[in-house]
Design an enzyme around this catalytic site. Structure first.
Site, short mmCIF file in Angstrom:
data_model
loop_
_atom_site.label_atom_id
_atom_site.label_comp_id
_atom_site.label_asym_id
_atom_site.label_seq_id
_atom_site.Cartn_x
_atom_site.Cartn_y
_atom_site.Cartn_z
CD GLU A 46 -3.02 0.26 2.42
OE1 GLU A 46 -2.80 1.05 3.36
OE2 GLU A 46 -3.81 -0.70 2.48
CE LYS A 198 -2.72 -0.65 -36.77
NZ LYS A 198 -2.11 0.09 -35.64
CG ASP A 224 1.36 5.51 -34.08
OD1 ASP A 224 0.28 6.00 -33.72
OD2 ASP A 224 1.48 4.32 -34.42
CG ASP A 228 1.90 -1.49 -26.04
OD1 ASP A 228 2.84 -1.79 -25.30
OD2 ASP A 228 0.73 -1.81 -25.78
N GLY A 231 5.02 -3.56 -32.92
CA GLY A 231 4.54 -4.36 -34.06
C GLY A 231 4.05 -3.50 -35.22
C1 R5P Z 1 -2.93 2.63 -32.77
O1 R5P Z 1 -4.08 3.05 -32.76
C2 R5P Z 1 -1.84 3.41 -32.12
O2 R5P Z 1 -1.75 4.68 -32.68
C3 R5P Z 1 -0.50 2.71 -32.21
O3 R5P Z 1 -0.17 2.54 -33.59
C4 R5P Z 1 -0.52 1.37 -31.55
O4 R5P Z 1 -1.12 1.45 -30.29
C5 R5P Z 1 0.90 0.86 -31.39
O5 R5P Z 1 0.86 -0.42 -30.80
P1 R5P Z 1 1.99 -1.47 -31.11
O6 R5P Z 1 3.32 -0.80 -30.96
O7 R5P Z 1 1.77 -2.55 -30.08
O8 R5P Z 1 1.75 -2.00 -32.50
#
Ligand code: R5P
Length: 317
Positions: A46, A198, A224, A228, A231
């Protein structure tokens, strides 16, 4: 919300543990130091927070991202609560990366709308206003019933690219939703627009179906909001190279770089990837093609302008 008289109220800048290096940079930009705060775990995990300086009547800004771990959110809520109970004149949550924004509508049965829940929690904790950078969707602003200053990292990236010779340039939207952002970059840097078609066969899995537009022999820039797993970008870069692109530059405001993102991106045939410091990236998440640009001057200017009751939108010009 209390009215702030800039002459009688001083800025108080404090930070949780989510991105202290950025908070320290903002403090330097403002010509001050961070307020002394104790954030400590109890034995069971906590969190205990205490603000160790006078808060009464101060215009208080709390810097804390809400991305994982979930403790970041709890810390922010506790710090807002502590500031309110200590009679801050006004409390502004400065959330450089607004996590949990991806769930912004009920697009499947029985899913949560995380972005609205985050907005409710921050508001109910007592924040008077919120400052953030590049929400995943702009309409997240409407989830708040308090004023929101939504900043764009675009000017920071544009300054960076103006120092590079990108001609002939094609700005490539990484999906349909990114088309507006791509237009913004093309307008400021010059160049044409292309788009990646995509699809996501599963969450966190990106597949390029097609490249719409001519990239043969051109330098490509893919902007972008977040990276994350990497990919989306890795697949996009490969597709552009297959279509004959010359150099490929990538940028994203929020470099989440989860899981194997670093190796995925380090192996992708891209020339440079620029992110900002809305998310702290330790050395082990950095590699030679990565550039980290700071949004500290942008956030510091926003804080200064909010405190002085002057325009924040002027920062976008
Ligand atoms: C999509 O809507 C976002 O703008 C990013 O392109 C996405 O979240 C990236 O995710 P990742 O790196 O896992 O492909």
């Amino acid at each position: 919300m209390s009215a702030i008289d800039p002459k009688s109220s001083e800025i108080l800048l404090l930070s949780g543990t989510g991105n202290r290096p950025l908070a320290e940079s903002i403090a330097r930009e403002l010509g001050g130091v961070l307020c002394d705060v104790t954030v400590e775990p109890f034995a069971d995990g906590e969190i205990f927070v205490r603000i160790n300086e006078n808060v009464r009547g101060r215009d208080t800004f709390i810097v804390q991202p809400t991305g994982p771990p979930a403790e970041n959110i709890i810390e922010l809520l506790l710090l807002i609560d502590a500031a309110k109970r200590a009679s801050a004149a006004r409390v502004t949550a400065v959330v450089p990366y607004f996590g949990y924004a991806r769930q912004d509508r009920k697009d499947q049965p029985r899913v949560a709308i995380g972005a609205k829940l985050m907005a409710n929690m921050i508001t109910h904790a007592g924040a008077d206003r919120l400052v953030s950078v590049d929400f995943h969707q702009h309409q997240v602003q409407a989830f708040f019933d308090i004023p929101v200053d939504h900043l764009y990292a675009l000017p920071v990236f544009v300054e960076h690219y103006k120092e590079r010779d990108l001609d002939p340039l094609v700005v490539v939207a990484s999906d349909v939703g990114a088309a507006k952002m791509a237009r913004g970059y093309a307008r400021r840097l010059g160049g044409e627009i292309a788009m990646i078609d995509k699809r996501r066969p599963a969450p966190n899995v990106a597949e390029v179906v097609n490249v719409v537009g001519d990239v043969q022999g051109k330098n490509c820039l893919i902007p972008d909001d977040m990276i994350d797993t990497g990919g989306t970008i890795a697949e996009a870069v490969k597709a552009l190279k297959t279509q004959g692109a010359a150099k490929v530059y990538v940028n994203a405001t929020h470099g989440l770089l989860s899981g194997s993102a670093v190796s995925t991106l380090a192996e992708a045939p891209l020339d440079e990837i620029a992110v900002t410091d809305t998310i702290y990236l330790p050395e082990q998440k950095q590699w030679p093609a990565l550039r980290i640009l700071s949004v500290a001057p942008l956030l510091a200017s926003a804080i200064r302008n909010i405190h002085d009751n002057t325009s924040v939108s002027i920062l976008f010009e």
